[in-house]
Write a protein that holds these residues in place. Sequence first.
Motif, PDB file in Angstrom:
ATOM      1  N   LEU A 191       0.855  -1.179   0.000  1.00 23.28           N
ATOM      2  CA  LEU A 191       0.000   0.000   0.000  1.00 23.28           C
ATOM      3  C   LEU A 191       0.895   1.235   0.000  1.00 23.28           C
ATOM      4  N   TYR A 192       0.556   2.211  -0.846  1.00 28.18           N
ATOM      5  CA  TYR A 192       1.379   3.403  -0.992  1.00 28.18           C
ATOM      6  C   TYR A 192       0.597   4.665  -0.632  1.00 28.18           C
ATOM      7  N   GLY A 193       1.338   5.705  -0.311  1.00 28.52           N
ATOM      8  CA  GLY A 193       0.765   7.031  -0.118  1.00 28.52           C
ATOM      9  C   GLY A 193      -0.325   7.068   0.928  1.00 28.52           C
ATOM     10  N   SER A 194      -1.457   7.612   0.547  1.00 30.74           N
ATOM     11  CA  SER A 194      -2.581   7.755   1.467  1.00 30.74           C
ATOM     12  C   SER A 194      -3.109   6.399   1.923  1.00 30.74           C
ATOM     13  N   LEU A 195      -3.088   5.403   1.033  1.00 33.08           N
ATOM     14  CA  LEU A 195      -3.541   4.070   1.425  1.00 33.08           C
ATOM     15  C   LEU A 195      -2.620   3.491   2.498  1.00 33.08           C
ATOM     16  N   SER A 196      -1.371   3.895   2.471  1.00 34.22           N
ATOM     17  CA  SER A 196      -0.405   3.451   3.476  1.00 34.22           C
ATOM     18  C   SER A 196      -0.520   4.264   4.762  1.00 34.22           C
ATOM     19  N   ALA A 197      -0.622   5.586   4.606  1.00 38.46           N
ATOM     20  CA  ALA A 197      -0.600   6.476   5.766  1.00 38.46           C
ATOM     21  C   ALA A 197      -1.874   6.383   6.611  1.00 38.46           C
ATOM     22  N   THR A 198      -3.023   6.350   5.958  1.00 42.80           N
ATOM     23  CA  THR A 198      -4.297   6.335   6.706  1.00 42.80           C
ATOM     24  C   THR A 198      -5.165   5.135   6.381  1.00 42.80           C
ATOM     25  N   GLY A 199      -4.710   4.324   5.454  1.00 41.78           N
ATOM     26  CA  GLY A 199      -5.530   3.213   4.991  1.00 41.78           C
ATOM     27  C   GLY A 199      -5.867   2.171   6.028  1.00 41.78           C
ATOM     28  N   VAL A 200      -4.939   1.869   6.917  1.00 40.98           N
ATOM     29  CA  VAL A 200      -5.218   0.854   7.934  1.00 40.98           C
ATOM     30  C   VAL A 200      -6.370   1.320   8.822  1.00 40.98           C
ATOM     31  N   GLY A 201      -6.372   2.600   9.185  1.00 39.84           N
ATOM     32  CA  GLY A 201      -7.470   3.141   9.979  1.00 39.84           C
ATOM     33  C   GLY A 201      -8.781   3.175   9.230  1.00 39.84           C
ATOM     34  N   HIS A 202      -8.704   3.289   7.916  1.00 43.31           N
ATOM     35  CA  HIS A 202      -9.908   3.318   7.082  1.00 43.31           C
ATOM     36  C   HIS A 202     -10.306   1.945   6.563  1.00 43.31           C
ATOM     37  N   GLY A 203      -9.544   0.920   6.876  1.00 43.06           N
ATOM     38  CA  GLY A 203      -9.913  -0.440   6.478  1.00 43.06           C
ATOM     39  C   GLY A 203      -9.362  -0.892   5.142  1.00 43.06           C
ATOM     40  N   THR A 204      -8.395  -0.165   4.583  1.00 41.40           N
ATOM     41  CA  THR A 204      -7.826  -0.554   3.289  1.00 41.40           C
ATOM     42  C   THR A 204      -7.205  -1.939   3.345  1.00 41.40           C
ATOM     43  N   ASP A 205      -6.493  -2.228   4.424  1.00 43.96           N
ATOM     44  CA  ASP A 205      -5.850  -3.537   4.547  1.00 43.96           C
ATOM     45  C   ASP A 205      -6.889  -4.652   4.493  1.00 43.96           C
ATOM     46  N   ARG A 206      -7.945  -4.519   5.270  1.00 50.47           N
ATOM     47  CA  ARG A 206      -8.989  -5.556   5.304  1.00 50.47           C
ATOM     48  C   ARG A 206      -9.745  -5.634   3.984  1.00 50.47           C
ATOM     49  N   ALA A 207     -10.082  -4.480   3.413  1.00 52.15           N
ATOM     50  CA  ALA A 207     -10.808  -4.467   2.143  1.00 52.15           C
ATOM     51  C   ALA A 207      -9.998  -5.133   1.038  1.00 52.15           C
ATOM     52  N   THR A 208      -8.697  -4.852   0.996  1.00 49.76           N
ATOM     53  CA  THR A 208      -7.832  -5.442  -0.031  1.00 49.76           C
ATOM     54  C   THR A 208      -7.761  -6.952   0.120  1.00 49.76           C
ATOM     55  N   LEU A 209      -7.582  -7.419   1.340  1.00 53.67           N
ATOM     56  CA  LEU A 209      -7.472  -8.864   1.552  1.00 53.67           C
ATOM     57  C   LEU A 209      -8.784  -9.578   1.247  1.00 53.67           C
ATOM     58  N   VAL A 210      -9.899  -8.976   1.601  1.00 51.47           N
ATOM     59  CA  VAL A 210     -11.193  -9.586   1.280  1.00 51.47           C
ATOM     60  C   VAL A 210     -11.405  -9.583  -0.237  1.00 51.47           C
ATOM     61  N   GLY A 211     -10.930  -8.543  -0.916  1.00 51.19           N
ATOM     62  CA  GLY A 211     -10.984  -8.520  -2.383  1.00 51.19           C
ATOM     63  C   GLY A 211     -10.141  -9.636  -2.980  1.00 51.19           C
ATOM     64  N   LEU A 212      -8.957  -9.865  -2.415  1.00 47.69           N
ATOM     65  CA  LEU A 212      -8.121 -10.973  -2.886  1.00 47.69           C
ATOM     66  C   LEU A 212      -8.806 -12.323  -2.653  1.00 47.69           C
ATOM     67  N   MET A 213      -9.688 -12.373  -1.662  1.00 47.74           N
ATOM     68  CA  MET A 213     -10.458 -13.594  -1.401  1.00 47.74           C
ATOM     69  C   MET A 213     -11.580 -13.774  -2.421  1.00 47.74           C
ATOM     70  N   GLY A 214     -11.702 -12.820  -3.346  1.00 49.21           N
ATOM     71  CA  GLY A 214     -12.701 -12.934  -4.405  1.00 49.21           C
ATOM     72  C   GLY A 214     -14.001 -12.193  -4.129  1.00 49.21           C
TER      73      GLY A 214
END
Length: 191
Positions: A50-73
């Motif tokens: 994750l880069y930039g804003s997705l890296s800086a604030t993404g964990v608090g906004h759920g980017t990490d979870r959303a990305t992994l669930v997307g990878l789950m299909g």
Amino acid sequence: MAISVFDLFKIGIGPSSSHTVGPMRAAALFATALRERGLLAQVTRVEVRLYGSLSATGVGHGTDRATLVGLMGEWPDRVDPKQIAPRIEALKEARELLLDGSHPVAFDWQRDLLLDENLPYHPNAMTLIVEGAAGELHRDTYYSVGGGFVVDEAQAKAGQLDQDATELPYDFSSAEELLVLCQRHNLRISE
């Protein structure tokens, strides 16, 4: 580029379409591409950067979870939000990601989910990489450009922000042009 009301008002998890809907869509597109290219069975490792804003604030906004669930299909408009937290906890506990909902891959949250600096095109960027026994199989970089819209690296480099080539019967770019079209064709705005 044609944008409908259904494009603007997307169904998806929050709190931010740029940090959740876009990254989940990008990850689901990536998983789909792996399946379509026949690469799923070869994948032994997944890396998320994750880069930039997705890296800086993404964990608090759920980017990490959303990305992994997307990878789950999963897709933002079809996922049951109540299932996200239990699926992420199961992933962390088992240290295994079910790629595209079918292929189990070892996943170490600390090693395989990396937070990084900016990429040049857009501050909401992510790179997804899969490896097999012989090394890297596939990678793609995606940009979450707002409103749940995503473009991949090839589109960004080509300046192609939209792949939609739909010819509209009443194409307009401003409210003034819309009103002129309504008068010319004796139509109401809703028509």
